[in-house]
Enzyme design. Sequence first.
Site, short mmCIF file in Angstrom:
data_model
loop_
_atom_site.label_atom_id
_atom_site.label_comp_id
_atom_site.label_asym_id
_atom_site.label_seq_id
_atom_site.Cartn_x
_atom_site.Cartn_y
_atom_site.Cartn_z
N PRO A 150 -2.69 -3.12 6.34
CA PRO A 150 -2.68 -2.37 4.99
C PRO A 150 -1.54 -1.56 5.13
O PRO A 150 -1.05 -1.28 6.25
CB PRO A 150 -4.20 -1.53 5.09
N TRP A 151 -1.56 -0.48 4.10
CA TRP A 151 -0.45 0.44 3.83
C TRP A 151 -0.79 1.85 4.56
O TRP A 151 0.18 2.51 4.58
CB TRP A 151 0.12 0.74 2.37
N LYS A 175 2.08 -10.77 7.36
CA LYS A 175 2.23 -10.30 5.73
C LYS A 175 1.97 -8.96 6.06
O LYS A 175 1.00 -8.33 6.01
CB LYS A 175 1.13 -11.19 4.77
N PRO A 176 3.26 -8.12 5.81
CA PRO A 176 3.12 -6.56 5.78
C PRO A 176 2.65 -6.19 4.37
O PRO A 176 2.42 -7.11 3.34
CB PRO A 176 4.44 -6.07 5.91
N GLU A 178 2.20 -4.69 0.66
CA GLU A 178 3.05 -4.43 -0.19
C GLU A 178 3.53 -2.89 -0.66
O GLU A 178 4.80 -2.90 -1.07
CB GLU A 178 2.73 -4.98 -1.57
N ALA A 230 -12.94 -5.81 -0.44
CA ALA A 230 -12.88 -6.68 -1.66
C ALA A 230 -11.84 -7.77 -1.18
O ALA A 230 -12.17 -9.12 -1.28
CB ALA A 230 -12.51 -5.93 -2.69
N GLU A 249 -11.25 -5.79 9.77
CA GLU A 249 -11.22 -4.51 10.03
C GLU A 249 -11.18 -4.01 8.61
O GLU A 249 -10.19 -3.99 8.26
CB GLU A 249 -10.26 -4.19 10.82
N CYS A 284 -9.14 4.74 7.49
CA CYS A 284 -10.32 4.15 7.26
C CYS A 284 -11.58 4.77 8.02
O CYS A 284 -12.67 4.63 7.60
CB CYS A 284 -10.31 2.67 8.08
#
Length: 503
Positions: A150-151, A175-176, A178, A230, A249, A284
């Site tokens: 995640p970012w 996959k970094p 976006e 989601a 996670e 998080c």
Amino acid sequence: MDATGFVGGKATDGAQWNEVINPADTAQVVGRYARSDAAEVQAAVLAAHDAFRGWAELGATARAELMLAAAGELERLAPELAPTISLEVGKVLAESVFDASGAAGLLRAFAGLADLAERELDLSDLPTSKPARAAKVRRVPVGPVAVISPWNTPVYLTFNMVAPALISGCSVVVKPPEAAPLAVTAMLHRLAELLPPGVVNVVPGTGAEAGEALTRHPLIRCVLFTGGVASGRKVLQSAAGTVKKVSLELGGNDPALVLESATVTDALLRELIAGSFSSSGQICYNIKRIYAHRSQYAEVVEGLRAMTAGLVVGDPFDSGAHMGPVTTGMGYERALRLLADSEREGAQVHRTGTRAASAKWDAGYYVDPHLVTGLPRDAELVVEEQFAPILPVLPFDTDDEAVAEANRTEYGLGSSVWSDDPAHAETVARRIEAGNTFINTHRVGASVASVPFGGMKQSGLGRNHGEHSLAACTEEHAIVHLVGDELPGIGRWMNLTTEGKAE
Ligand code: NAD
């Protein structure tokens, strides 16, 4: 700055590009990422597949040496890339420096687990192994692994998955995120250049395109995913087709319970605020809701109001700012909607904090910190993860009620209990359904590297940190020898002889 793919030892050219914007000034384009499509994902997975066996057979000690050498390089790169994280995420620079340093720190930490990564247990002496068996259980790498991150803390959270995969002997395709692909992709390119070709591959792109293609791919044996609930559900669905391992996670809606046995001191309020508002509420395991015993509810609310007035919201490069903007347009719109909904529901919505002159308020995704009281217990702001600097505070009368409210959610990531009495705190803590319950703390750093971290219920599957992270990246391979000529009992009835008879 551009972020391109890296496949089989080489940077790739981008055909289609997406812009990365600065959340502190949305008119400013910070860089671009090349949008990897299904063909590029296919090439990256094949490269990881080709590199896997050699990397696994190198052995954990040799892998650790390469990881340690790479850590030194990435440590040098970190100060250069930290400002890029602030530009793409909107984090204040001090938080970005911490994030950028995570790459080297995690490579070193997992290099230190080389022995555990190829642990071999000899079970021959267990009473249940006798008679007639000598059993060994080896930890072996699962195969090529997909890492999807995640970012919100892009470098640390990506390397938190890449480093355990590498020490375990897995090759990776990353996959970094976006919204913030720039700094982490630069780090990953450098790492990939320092390791054998194909061990680290990068496919920048969207979740729906590159992420989906990766999680579906039959040659990917495990998906290590950090992100929202989601998306986690979609990952599980697309991984099901090829029955791959999945570590999730996911998001949290962490409750902080201030018990009757807690004294409301400045130190307690300071910890609650640090645990709630760091990264503009976008961590998080930030505190997402506070429950205070009714006897001190007013004191907690007043104390939070007074102390949060000193929270400075400003440009991420303003050294006096505690918080920058939120990162995404969607997150910004949702924060404004949650505030409007709370007002409509009759709650008291208290705007707090101090706006620094450095913040371009009308040009960025800036959200003032808010405290919200008087909410119904099933309001969206209470039961869902807000991921914004908007904190609901609710009263409770009994410990039973506090525990019931804490658990009345599908999330179960972090949580905290606050009390002067450790025994009382622990009694309550033991009843909370969450992967982590902190006592008298809840800020970033409360979860230490050797302690398992992850979520119960819909906050995830599996655990991260130290040896716990190795479980997803490895399989247990049991090798069982027959000792002597004593045959296993269940097979005895089939003991035929070459004369065609039963023994
Ligand atoms: P997100 O779920 O939108 O995206 C995370 C990653 O998943 C991105 O790289 C995205 O491109 C990818 N993705 C999205 N859909 C996908 C799909 N169908 N298939 C494959 N990949 C897909 O999350 P986000 O907005 O980037 O991050 C915020 C969320 O992450 C919050 O809920 C936060 O609590 C959670 N989070 C959890 C942890 C943890 O350790 N539990 C840590 C940080 C963030």
